[in-house]
Design a protein around this motif. Structure first.
Motif, PDB file in Angstrom:
ATOM      1  N   SER A   1     -57.682-110.899  39.940  1.00 27.81           N
ATOM      2  CA  SER A   1     -57.653-111.396  41.303  1.00 27.81           C
ATOM      3  C   SER A   1     -56.302-111.979  41.686  1.00 27.81           C
ATOM      4  CB  SER A   1     -58.747-112.452  41.501  1.00 27.81           C
ATOM      5  OG  SER A   1     -58.565-113.473  40.555  1.00 27.81           O
ATOM      6  N   LYS A   2     -55.370-111.987  40.735  1.00 30.20           N
ATOM      7  CA  LYS A   2     -54.030-112.479  41.075  1.00 30.20           C
ATOM      8  C   LYS A   2     -53.310-111.440  41.908  1.00 30.20           C
ATOM      9  CE  LYS A   2     -52.831-115.111  36.988  1.00 30.20           C
ATOM     10  NZ  LYS A   2     -52.153-114.791  35.743  1.00 30.20           N
ATOM     11  N   ALA A   3     -52.512-111.871  42.824  1.00 25.71           N
ATOM     12  CA  ALA A   3     -51.874-110.945  43.747  1.00 25.71           C
ATOM     13  C   ALA A   3     -50.994-109.918  43.041  1.00 25.71           C
ATOM     14  CB  ALA A   3     -51.054-111.720  44.769  1.00 25.71           C
ATOM     15  N   GLU A   4     -50.261-110.368  42.007  1.00 24.92           N
ATOM     16  CA  GLU A   4     -49.306-109.452  41.379  1.00 24.92           C
ATOM     17  C   GLU A   4     -50.008-108.316  40.654  1.00 24.92           C
ATOM     18  OE1 GLU A   4     -49.101-113.425  41.303  1.00 24.92           O
ATOM     19  OE2 GLU A   4     -48.853-112.855  39.213  1.00 24.92           O
ATOM     20  N   ASP A   5     -51.047-108.688  39.898  1.00 21.79           N
ATOM     21  CA  ASP A   5     -51.692-107.661  39.081  1.00 21.79           C
ATOM     22  C   ASP A   5     -52.932-107.111  39.745  1.00 21.79           C
ATOM     23  OD1 ASP A   5     -50.998-109.653  36.172  1.00 21.79           O
ATOM     24  OD2 ASP A   5     -49.951-107.884  36.933  1.00 21.79           O
ATOM     25  N   ARG A   6     -52.942-107.114  41.064  1.00 22.20           N
ATOM     26  CA  ARG A   6     -54.185-106.798  41.778  1.00 22.20           C
ATOM     27  C   ARG A   6     -54.850-105.512  41.275  1.00 22.20           C
ATOM     28  NH1 ARG A   6     -56.139-109.929  45.562  1.00 22.20           N
ATOM     29  NH2 ARG A   6     -58.258-109.221  45.763  1.00 22.20           N
ATOM     30  N   VAL A   7     -56.036-105.668  40.764  1.00 23.63           N
ATOM     31  CA  VAL A   7     -56.792-104.506  40.274  1.00 23.63           C
ATOM     32  C   VAL A   7     -57.878-104.207  41.285  1.00 23.63           C
ATOM     33  CG1 VAL A   7     -58.357-103.750  38.445  1.00 23.63           C
ATOM     34  CG2 VAL A   7     -56.363-105.129  37.876  1.00 23.63           C
ATOM     35  N   ASN A   8     -58.077-102.945  41.597  1.00 27.14           N
ATOM     36  CA  ASN A   8     -59.115-102.703  42.604  1.00 27.14           C
ATOM     37  C   ASN A   8     -60.500-102.776  41.975  1.00 27.14           C
ATOM     38  OD1 ASN A   8     -60.093-100.207  41.675  1.00 27.14           O
ATOM     39  ND2 ASN A   8     -58.544 -99.096  42.805  1.00 27.14           N
ATOM     40  N   ASP A   9     -61.488-102.912  42.848  1.00 30.18           N
ATOM     41  CA  ASP A   9     -62.858-103.180  42.380  1.00 30.18           C
ATOM     42  C   ASP A   9     -63.368-102.132  41.422  1.00 30.18           C
ATOM     43  OD1 ASP A   9     -64.046-104.691  45.474  1.00 30.18           O
ATOM     44  OD2 ASP A   9     -63.106-105.519  43.682  1.00 30.18           O
ATOM     45  N   GLU A  10     -63.055-100.870  41.707  1.00 33.41           N
ATOM     46  CA  GLU A  10     -63.576 -99.798  40.852  1.00 33.41           C
ATOM     47  C   GLU A  10     -63.035 -99.914  39.441  1.00 33.41           C
ATOM     48  OE1 GLU A  10     -63.985 -96.351  44.156  1.00 33.41           O
ATOM     49  OE2 GLU A  10     -63.228 -95.780  42.182  1.00 33.41           O
ATOM     50  N   ASP A  11     -61.713-100.186  39.349  1.00 38.63           N
ATOM     51  CA  ASP A  11     -61.112-100.295  38.020  1.00 38.63           C
ATOM     52  C   ASP A  11     -61.715-101.458  37.254  1.00 38.63           C
ATOM     53  OD1 ASP A  11     -57.749 -99.316  39.056  1.00 38.63           O
ATOM     54  OD2 ASP A  11     -59.529 -98.160  38.522  1.00 38.63           O
ATOM     55  N   LEU A  12     -61.964-102.556  37.979  1.00 40.61           N
ATOM     56  CA  LEU A  12     -62.533-103.723  37.309  1.00 40.61           C
ATOM     57  C   LEU A  12     -63.935-103.411  36.817  1.00 40.61           C
ATOM     58  CD1 LEU A  12     -61.939-106.603  36.521  1.00 40.61           C
ATOM     59  CD2 LEU A  12     -62.867-107.364  38.710  1.00 40.61           C
ATOM     60  N   LYS A  13     -64.692-102.690  37.654  1.00 40.80           N
ATOM     61  CA  LYS A  13     -66.047-102.326  37.232  1.00 40.80           C
ATOM     62  C   LYS A  13     -65.985-101.444  36.000  1.00 40.80           C
ATOM     63  CE  LYS A  13     -68.997-102.635  41.258  1.00 40.80           C
ATOM     64  NZ  LYS A  13     -68.933-102.054  42.574  1.00 40.80           N
ATOM     65  N   ALA A  14     -65.023-100.525  35.975  1.00 39.59           N
ATOM     66  CA  ALA A  14     -64.892 -99.641  34.808  1.00 39.59           C
ATOM     67  C   ALA A  14     -64.554-100.462  33.566  1.00 39.59           C
ATOM     68  CB  ALA A  14     -63.814 -98.588  35.072  1.00 39.59           C
ATOM     69  N   TRP A  15     -63.680-101.450  33.750  1.00 38.17           N
ATOM     70  CA  TRP A  15     -63.335-102.309  32.622  1.00 38.17           C
ATOM     71  C   TRP A  15     -64.563-103.057  32.130  1.00 38.17           C
ATOM     72  CZ3 TRP A  15     -63.513-107.319  31.022  1.00 38.17           C
ATOM     73  CH2 TRP A  15     -62.684-107.679  29.942  1.00 38.17           C
ATOM     74  N   ASP A  16     -65.331-103.589  33.064  1.00 44.35           N
ATOM     75  CA  ASP A  16     -66.555-104.310  32.702  1.00 44.35           C
ATOM     76  C   ASP A  16     -67.486-103.404  31.902  1.00 44.35           C
ATOM     77  OD1 ASP A  16     -67.128-106.447  35.643  1.00 44.35           O
ATOM     78  OD2 ASP A  16     -65.818-106.643  33.896  1.00 44.35           O
ATOM     79  N   ALA A  17     -67.619-102.163  32.368  1.00 44.87           N
ATOM     80  CA  ALA A  17     -68.533-101.234  31.683  1.00 44.87           C
ATOM     81  C   ALA A  17     -68.067-100.985  30.255  1.00 44.87           C
ATOM     82  CB  ALA A  17     -68.623 -99.926  32.459  1.00 44.87           C
ATOM     83  N   ALA A  18     -66.756-100.793  30.084  1.00 47.70           N
ATOM     84  CA  ALA A  18     -66.231-100.569  28.745  1.00 47.70           C
ATOM     85  C   ALA A  18     -66.381-101.824  27.892  1.00 47.70           C
ATOM     86  CB  ALA A  18     -64.758-100.163  28.829  1.00 47.70           C
ATOM     87  N   PHE A  19     -66.159-102.978  28.498  1.00 52.31           N
ATOM     88  CA  PHE A  19     -66.266-104.251  27.779  1.00 52.31           C
ATOM     89  C   PHE A  19     -67.659-104.448  27.214  1.00 52.31           C
ATOM     90  CE2 PHE A  19     -65.424-108.644  26.860  1.00 52.31           C
ATOM     91  CZ  PHE A  19     -66.541-109.364  27.230  1.00 52.31           C
ATOM     92  N   ILE A  20     -68.646-104.089  28.040  1.00 54.85           N
ATOM     93  CA  ILE A  20     -70.018-104.380  27.611  1.00 54.85           C
ATOM     94  C   ILE A  20     -70.570-103.255  26.761  1.00 54.85           C
ATOM     95  CG2 ILE A  20     -71.479-103.376  29.437  1.00 54.85           C
ATOM     96  CD1 ILE A  20     -71.486-107.034  28.376  1.00 54.85           C
ATOM     97  N   LYS A  21     -69.970-102.066  26.859  1.00 56.95           N
ATOM     98  CA  LYS A  21     -70.514-100.923  26.150  1.00 56.95           C
ATOM     99  C   LYS A  21     -70.419-101.136  24.641  1.00 56.95           C
ATOM    100  CE  LYS A  21     -70.986 -96.107  26.992  1.00 56.95           C
ATOM    101  NZ  LYS A  21     -70.928 -95.304  25.815  1.00 56.95           N
ATOM    102  N   VAL A  22     -69.330-101.745  24.223  1.00 57.43           N
ATOM    103  CA  VAL A  22     -69.139-102.008  22.799  1.00 57.43           C
ATOM    104  C   VAL A  22     -70.346-102.751  22.244  1.00 57.43           C
ATOM    105  CG1 VAL A  22     -67.712-103.242  21.160  1.00 57.43           C
ATOM    106  CG2 VAL A  22     -66.664-102.034  23.064  1.00 57.43           C
ATOM    107  N   ASP A  23     -70.915-103.623  23.098  1.00 58.30           N
ATOM    108  CA  ASP A  23     -72.001-104.464  22.615  1.00 58.30           C
ATOM    109  C   ASP A  23     -73.358-103.816  22.717  1.00 58.30           C
ATOM    110  OD1 ASP A  23     -69.997-106.771  24.154  1.00 58.30           O
ATOM    111  OD2 ASP A  23     -70.406-106.780  21.999  1.00 58.30           O
ATOM    112  N   GLN A  24     -73.413-102.677  23.361  1.00 62.12           N
ATOM    113  CA  GLN A  24     -74.712-102.018  23.392  1.00 62.12           C
ATOM    114  C   GLN A  24     -75.087-101.575  21.992  1.00 62.12           C
ATOM    115  OE1 GLN A  24     -74.965 -98.876  26.191  1.00 62.12           O
ATOM    116  NE2 GLN A  24     -75.125-100.223  27.945  1.00 62.12           N
TER     117      GLN A  24
END
Lengths: 305, 163
Positions: B67-90
């Protein structure tokens, strides 16, 4: 399943709300005594209707369709064991203590349209229609220019609008308002279909309005549909090219109509855009909607039909 | 701009993690502790192990950076990151559930929503073997029709489901 043992009850209920699907949740009740006790507290539900019971003698196709639908949904929702075959959906919604947010997904859209025509709507209801956004277009066949006359196009557009309004009103009258009457604790009710054709929404304000009206009229059964005088603003183009996923497409005669009851006069141009984007902005048709919002609008009025 | 003060968090097994304040206050629990001035020394988190705390910090850091202005990541990319983050734990269900408990204790709504939704998706996808207390055998939720028929009869007759 021992993992669940360490989670406190409110989190398990949150998980059930994330599951939402009524059939899955009913299965979950068989998992353990604890799940059985907690599933009834899930309050954000999605009810998928598999099919509508067939009718023997159709008079008006659309209205009889909805009468059938009402029968099916009533089977799901009626608290009294009516003399119906004991399919499990009847008992399924009864198992929930207090439903706050309910989505009903019908198996298919109801509008009978020509092949290649797409009409979608999103209607917000209270006791009656509060607003409706209708999007319509034809896919380009690729067989040269379709130069329909202006009158022909207008007739077709009016037909689209009328179908969408009748569809929305029927869904509200036969399904949504009946459900709202039976489940007073609802804060949001949406009736949509698997084809993505139309969505009828009753939000908290609308549900309160409907409840107040129902209290006054002692809950009569579904009679005739009443559609109030409507004011609508229409935007349309001859054709629209959209980029879209998969190489772009060309849409013929796209139209965006925002319908409101002819009561308040303070509906400004911005509200139309807000409503339209809320309905379709984020979906596959966002581009068409944005393109149409740029063109000028015509105002029309339609009396009850 | 707020100064990037460092906060030290100590896990239940004694490991210390130093994080920026902006990352730490993704947790409402820690935020309140800081506001109540309990954060001069390390903040003890007796309910969270170092393994889980490391993952939580990774999550919070990504979301703060996004959410910082410099490294602004769009929502889709963040969602993809979240999915990968949680997938490891499945694969490792125990970690997933520990994350739920940690997110609940630390009051990090977005992580709690993410983990609960993951578990919900697993339930919908029949990824949990079901052990029925009374019948005492294991079967997958793919046998849901059988379960449902038995279940509705039990519910209707209320024989086994007494409180």
């Amino acid at each position: 399943m021992d993992c669940f043992d360490f989670l406190p009850d409110p989190i398990i209920i949150d998980i059930f709300n994330a599951v939402s699907d009524v059939k899955t949740l009913t299965c979950c009740r068989a998992v353990s005594r604890r799940f059985n006790a907690l599933v009834p507290h899930a309050d954000a539900l999605l009810l998928r209707v598999d099919r509508v019971l067939p009718e023997s003698d159709p008079d008006s196709l659309l209205l009889s369709f909805f009468r059938n639908l009402l029968n099916s949904v009533h089977h799901f929702l009626s608290p009294h064991p009516a003399p119906v075959p004991p399919n499990y959906p009847t008992r399924v919604l009864r198992g929930f203590a207090r439903i706050r947010d309910l989505e009903i997904e019908l198996p298919s859209g109801d509008l009978r349209l020509e092949k290649g025509t797409v009409v979608k709507y999103r209607a917000v209801f209270g006791e009656r229609l509060r607003s409706c956004v209708i999007l319509g277009f034809r896919h380009w066949h690729g067989a040269g220019e379709a130069q329909d006359g202006f009158v022909e196009e207008l007739k077709e557009r009016v037909a689209w609008i009328v179908s969408a309004l009748v569809g929305a009103s029927a869904r509200h009258h036969y399904v949504a308002s009946q459900v709202a009457r039976e489940h007073r604790g609802l804060a949001r009710l949406a009736v949509r279909d698997r084809d993505g054709e139309g969505e009828v929404v009753m939000d908290e304000l609308g549900l309160r309005e409907a409840a107040a009206a129902a209290a006054g009229s002692h809950g009569e059964g579904p009679g005739t549909l009443a559609v109030p005088t409507l004011r609508m603003s229409m935007r349309h183009e001859r054709t629209v090219e959209i980029a879209g996923g998969g190489g772009g497409a060309r849409l013929e005669g796209p139209m965006l109509v925002v319908v409101r009851p002819d009561e308040d006069d303070d509906a400004a141009e911005e509200d139309d855009a807000e409503l339209a984007l809320e309905a379709f902005g984020s979906g596959a048709h966002g581009e068409v909607v944005r393109a149409l919002l740029k063109s000028g609008s015509y105002l029309m009025e339609m009396n009850s039909f | 701009m707020a100064s990037s003060r460092k906060i030290t968090l100590r896990s239940s097994d004694g490991e210390s993690f130093e994080v920026e304040e902006a990352v730490a206050v993704e947790s409402q629990t820690i935020k309140h502790m800081i506001e109540d001035d309990c954060a001069d020394n390390a903040i003890p988190l007796p309910n969270v192990t170092s393994k889980i705390l490391a993952k939580v910090i990774e999550y919070c850091k990504k979301h703060v950076d996004a959410s910082k202005a410099e490294d602004r990541v769009n929502d889709e990319d963040l969602k993809a990151w979240d999915a990968a983050f949680i997938k490891v734990d499945q694969v490792d269900q125990a970690t997933l559930f520990d994350l739920i408990l940690a997110a609940n204790y630390l009051n990090i709504k977005s992580l709690l929503d993410l983990t609960c939704q993951t578990v919900a998706d697993m339930i919908k996808g029949n990824l949990f073997p079901v052990r029925n207390e009374w019948l005492n055998f294991t079967f997958s939720i793919a046998n849901r029709e059988l379960v449902l028929v038995c279940l509705t009869e039990w519910v209707a007759h209320r024989r086994l489901f007494c409180s």
